[in-house]
Design an enzyme around this catalytic site. Structure first.
Site, PDB file in Angstrom:
ATOM      1  CG  ASP A 144      59.251  38.435  39.494  1.00 23.85           C
ATOM      2  OD1 ASP A 144      58.810  37.260  39.509  1.00 23.85           O
ATOM      3  OD2 ASP A 144      59.910  38.755  40.424  1.00 23.85           O
ATOM      4  N   GLY A 172      57.379  35.084  40.456  1.00 31.85           N
ATOM      5  CA  GLY A 172      56.243  35.315  39.693  1.00 31.85           C
ATOM      6  C   GLY A 172      56.311  35.072  38.346  1.00 31.85           C
ATOM      7  CG  ASP A 173      58.789  37.211  35.390  1.00 32.14           C
ATOM      8  OD1 ASP A 173      57.928  37.423  34.847  1.00 32.14           O
ATOM      9  OD2 ASP A 173      59.851  37.736  35.754  1.00 32.14           O
ATOM     10  CB  ILE A 174      59.757  30.995  37.655  1.00 34.02           C
ATOM     11  CG1 ILE A 174      61.154  31.495  37.111  1.00 34.02           C
ATOM     12  CG2 ILE A 174      59.513  29.511  37.696  1.00 34.02           C
ATOM     13  CD1 ILE A 174      62.233  31.113  38.006  1.00 34.02           C
ATOM     14  N   GLY A 177      55.078  30.754  34.154  1.00 33.52           N
ATOM     15  CA  GLY A 177      55.689  29.857  32.856  1.00 33.52           C
ATOM     16  C   GLY A 177      55.297  28.519  33.330  1.00 33.52           C
TER      17      GLY A 177
END
Length: 392
Positions: A144, A172-174, A177
């Site tokens: 991230d 970044g991760d979310i 997702g």
């Protein structure tokens, strides 16, 4: 995939070969929407977040793992082995979706890439979450922090005179997702099965939106200004008698309302503050007038006053206060999950459907809790026994 349930994705089975945050966040949303999530975990170790504390009470479940893996079924398989790969192929035969977030090429190296598995299930939706699409960065380690740094989002976060800051949420991760869920549900609607490659970096760049537009027009980097808005004023946080309060004045009409609430007709009559452009041009003078005014009342007092006058603004709440928020509790999105005496009211997918409902929160699984029942649905008993023996 005809459903008799009110859950939108009831009847959809997802093989979840993900860990950490981006992939588990995507599959948690799919679980909230009713999908059956079979989480594949490494024998004896499981998802990395199983070892990232703190633990919930005296249980073996960590807060990190619980936040992203509720209602899933855990199966221990070593996908790098022949019998582990064969077991996954058997599971794919009855699945609609597979999601993975290994480094690009890893699943293909194990004989479990999209081209391999579509021979098992032709209409499989296969989603890979990675750091980058094809290009020079494709094989960079996808974290991230790296995606935020490269995407421009970190450069515009932080105080104007401070260093770039990583947002408090791993965006970044979310971001990846959420794009994964969009891609998966779109592909399910299409019905033909396909491969989906979802990146963190390009996803975050797409979130720049107006920040990118301003950069294109001015040919200047978007400024880092803390909570201050570069083209609206007053639009920032102010310190109050007991905390911080966010003020979002987006029009001259709401500015007039703010002056009324402050009982400051002199500010409304001041030529320097008459229009938004004038307020932006005289931002420092405006701030000097407002800072001492906001210090005189508490957050609750300001929130009541702003609601009475219809002014956009709210107290800055911390992550404990927000779960005590009267509106959040009334909205019905919080689950009633409890583990070892600890309440974990995580929100379920916060989308309100007129004809469907999202699932309530469920407990996260113990490592390998569902290995035998899930594998037994697709494999002979002797094969399951052999896998369990080698796992030990």
């Amino acid at each position: 995939m005809t459903s008799t349930s009110t859950a939108p994705l009831d009847g959809v089975r997802v093989i979840d070969c993900t860990q950490m945050l981006s992939g588990p966040f995507a599959t948690q949303l799919l679980a909230d929407l009713g999908a059956d999530i079979v989480k594949i975990e490494r024998p004896n170790r499981g998802d990395i977040t199983r070892s990232v504390g703190p633990n919930v009470g005296d249980s073996e479940i960590t807060a990190y793992f619980a936040s992203l893996n509720r209602g899933k079924r855990s199966v221990e398989l070593d996908l790098s082995t022949a019998d582990g790969a064969a077991a996954l192929e058997a599971l794919v035969e009855t699945a609609d979706v597979l999601v993975e977030n290994y480094r690009p090429g890893t699943m293909a190296k194990w004989g479990l890439g999209y081209d391999d598995l579509r021979t098992v299930r032709e209409d499989l939706v296969y989603c890979s979450i990675s750091g980058f699409l094809e290009g020079p960065y494709r094989d960079l380690p996808a974290f991230d922090m790296v995606a935020q740094a490269l995407s421009g989002s970190m450069s515009i976060t932080g105080e104007a005179d401070g260093s770039p800051a990583r947002p408090g949420i791993p965006i970044g991760d979310i971001c990846a997702g959420m794009y994964a869920v969009i891609g998966i549900t779109t592909a399910l609607y299409d019905g033909a099965g396909q491969y989906i490659d979802v990146p963190m970096f390009e996803g975050l760049v797409s979130w720049l939106t107006e920040r990118a537009g301003r950069t294109f027009v001015t040919d200047e980097p978007y400024p880092r200004q803390g909570t201050v808005h570069p083209t609206l004023a007053p639009y920032r946080t102010f310190e109050t008698a007991d905390g911080w309060f966010a003020v979002a004045i987006g029009s001259d009409g709401t500015w007039q309302s703010l002056c009324d609430a402050l009982e400051r007709p002199d500010l409304a009559a001041d030529d320097r503050f008459e229009t938004n452009n004038e307020r932006v041009a005289h931002r420092e003078a405006l701030t000097a007038e407002l800072v001492p005014a906001f210090e005189r009342r508490t957050n609750d007092e300001w929130f009541d006053l702003f609601r009475d006058y219809g002014i956009p603004g709210a107290p800055v709440k911390d992550t404990r206060e927000v779960f005590e928020d009267e509106h959040l509790r009334a909205s019905g999105v919080l689950s009633d999950l409890e583990i070892d005496g600890v309440e974990l009211p995580f929100p379920v997918c916060p989308i309100a459907f007129s004809g469907s409902t999202t699932q309530s929160g469920h407990e996260p699984p113990r490592l390998g809790e569902h290995t035998v029942p899930v594998l037994s649905e697709s494999l002979p008993d002797e094969t399951v026994a052999a896998i369990l023996e080698r796992r030990e």
